[in-house]
Design an enzyme around this catalytic site. Sequence first.
Site, PDB file in Angstrom:
ATOM      1  N   GLU A   1       0.783  -1.232   0.000  1.00 22.03           N
ATOM      2  CA  GLU A   1       0.000   0.000   0.000  1.00 22.03           C
ATOM      3  C   GLU A   1       0.820   1.290   0.000  1.00 22.03           C
ATOM      4  O   GLU A   1       0.339   2.324  -0.442  1.00 22.03           O
ATOM      5  CB  GLU A   1      -0.956   0.000   1.204  1.00 22.03           C
ATOM      6  CG  GLU A   1      -2.017  -1.091   1.171  1.00 22.03           C
ATOM      7  CD  GLU A   1      -2.971  -0.925  -0.002  1.00 22.03           C
ATOM      8  OE1 GLU A   1      -3.359   0.222  -0.318  1.00 22.03           O
ATOM      9  OE2 GLU A   1      -3.336  -1.954  -0.616  1.00 22.03           O
TER      10      GLU A   1
ATOM     11  N   SER B   1     -48.706 -18.574  36.260  1.00 21.62           N
ATOM     12  CA  SER B   1     -48.543 -19.317  37.521  1.00 21.62           C
ATOM     13  C   SER B   1     -47.139 -19.237  38.092  1.00 21.62           C
ATOM     14  O   SER B   1     -46.884 -19.781  39.183  1.00 21.62           O
ATOM     15  CB  SER B   1     -48.931 -20.783  37.306  1.00 21.62           C
ATOM     16  OG  SER B   1     -50.306 -20.878  37.024  1.00 21.62           O
TER      17      SER B   1
END
Length: 790
Positions: free
Chosen positions: A188, A468
Amino acid sequence: MARKKRKARRTRPYSGPGFFRFLLPRLLLACVLIVAGFGAYIDREIRSRFDSNIHAQPATVFARPTELYAGLPLNARSLSNSLVSRGYRSVNQISAPGQVVRKGNLMDVYLRSTVLDTETLPATPVRLEFSENSLQKIISHRDGAALDSVFLDAERIGTLQLGSYEDRISLKLHEMPELLVRALLIMEDRNFETHIGLDFSAIIRALWNNLRSGEALQGGSTLTQQLVKNLFLTPQRTLSRKALEAVMAVVMELRYSKSEILTLYVNEIFLGQSGNRAVHGFALASEFYFGRPLSSLQLHETAMLVGMIPAPSYYNPRRHPERALGRRNLVLKTLSEFDAINALTAANLSEKPLGVIKTRNTESTRFPAYVDYLHRQLRQYFSDDVLRSDGLKLFTSLDLRIQQAAQQSLSTSLAELDASRGLKKGTLQGAAVVVDIANGEILSIVGDRTAGYSGFNRAVDAHRPVGSLIKPFVYLTALEQPRHYSLATVLEDTPLTVEPRNGKPWSPQNYDKDYRGSTMAIDALVHSYNVPTVRLGLQLGVDSVVDTLQRLGSERSIDEYPSTLLGASEHSPLEMAQIYQPVANHGVRVPLRSIRQITTARNKPIARFPVNARRVIKEDSAFLLNYAMQQVVSRGTAARAGAAFSTKLQLAGKTGTTDNYRDSWFAGYSGNILTVVWVGRDDNKPTGLTGSSGALRVWTEIMKTINLEPNHWIDSERIRFLSVDSQTGLRAGGACEAPANIPFVNGYQPTQSAPCAGLIGQVQNWFNIRTIDSVELSAPTSQSVESRNN
């Protein structure tokens, strides 16, 4: 006349040598000031963004250390994979922490040091011997002694997010593999060390190569220019944007060192997309594509990451493997041309497959529900700025093995339930919370059936009617009054209508629409009868039951309606885990927590979170309720769980189902682990599932994967078991059919005998050595809302 001529001369344009003498310097000064001001503005913007990124060290999140012990259901292959994910290196002989040697079912591991609670365990070399499916022996390499257990170092599970749609793992430059940095510069920016932000030779070379090929194959941007573009500029390609990029690159080079620029680049570079989150930096890309830390990658894998930089989408190895392979091999070839590696190595590596794993979420989102809750707890102590900039280390209570098992169990079970009920795939949703009972540590939070989904966190934020699941706390409120109530108290099970002051009458019904005339309290809870529970709750007072819930851990406001006694109030799975924790912990409440310890980046402890225990239930009452909930599992609505596990575990729990089967719940525990599961639909439509057929199924699969300890409570001196007649709750005799062995608080057991006890019982009653207070249950009227069943 002369005066007019002088006036005309003053109005003529200024010209001649004086122009350069007076006006041009002023213009030049103005230009200099404008350029200087623009440069100062650019410099300020660069410093603001650059400094916040280069110095930002987001808090790193670690799971709890994994304990290895003889008998652990684990094979050598699974442990080997786990060690690789932690960055351990395979060698021929271990000599330093972080190394491993595996030969079949034998494994030598040099364990790294790790933080455990308030101490740091030293690095330890050990030999592990496995059978086909379990760890058999742990032997110290230092003295050959057998060890009971050892701990793997805490695994990093992510970092707290830096932004809404970005992930990254920040590393220092010296933590990057040397060949990665070299490959990056070769591919790069070969003149990175010498240029001042612009590389004119690279620009000319790229222009020439592009002209020869007729395509824009190369760019001449330096790493500094790429960094500027990623941090500050839009991707559009215009001359003005390129000019601004060049200026900013030069300013950045003048302001910062090469190492600072390179450090920010390797952590900032965009390398892919994970759902709606961008993958930034080589460290996170390594986890995303290979499932391993950057330090454990081989050279050909590193080369692939470097090769993706120009076009991460175009070279995506999952979507375009051929392109990625060609690009990787180009990187390897180029490295050999610059003598970074030899040609033979490059050729051999070029033959290797890409080695990319299947699609995986970035590590910051592997456990989004857990990390989400962790962040909420941390905000009580630290600001977001501190959490995202000071490099803190967060050691959590997350158990990776249990978390993964819980997620898999939920996903698999819901898929099977969808199919069995003819529902569209993905219809059912669910959540689960797994807790260490003794210390309140949250071992797992699953908030969605899809692993890694970072949307709605149902475990924490889904407040649903609990049905419940609330009933045990009605009975607990009664049991805390042993002079008046016991598990043998007989409750009336006949039709009941509550007449509110305003509104429609409310007539609760049992799940099976049947009535039994009367039933003992323990049987009403075990079989989850609605009407006896409501009668009991009304006698106690709904406000008293609500007080019990809030004392145990509920932080929400609960309406004091009769239907609250059947679970009309809405709670999250996490909140229900907190409410159930004291019941499972012998009556001692410990606030649930996800954080064990926080240290600085250099491992200096700055915050510990000790167990803050407080008794909220008398031990006698907790024992009685626990016994009843064990009966729920052994012979009641959760008998499926009882059949799936050894009776020695003495598991306890409670099912919950809401009106029209919209919500399916189960909360259950062993001696060491409490797990709460919810199953339902996001659109609140019926699922057709009870607590037993839905949530209990998921709960069972989760608990099968965990090392459970027996839920065995030693009878206190204040508890006495007594055989009673199930019809009357009085002492049983030889003629009584199916007597029940029931625990009582000593001193409050019945002294009268049931009619079925025969002559001896009647004699005992005649002498009436001791009597117990009797309680007549009534049904006070109060406001009501819609009921919830079983």
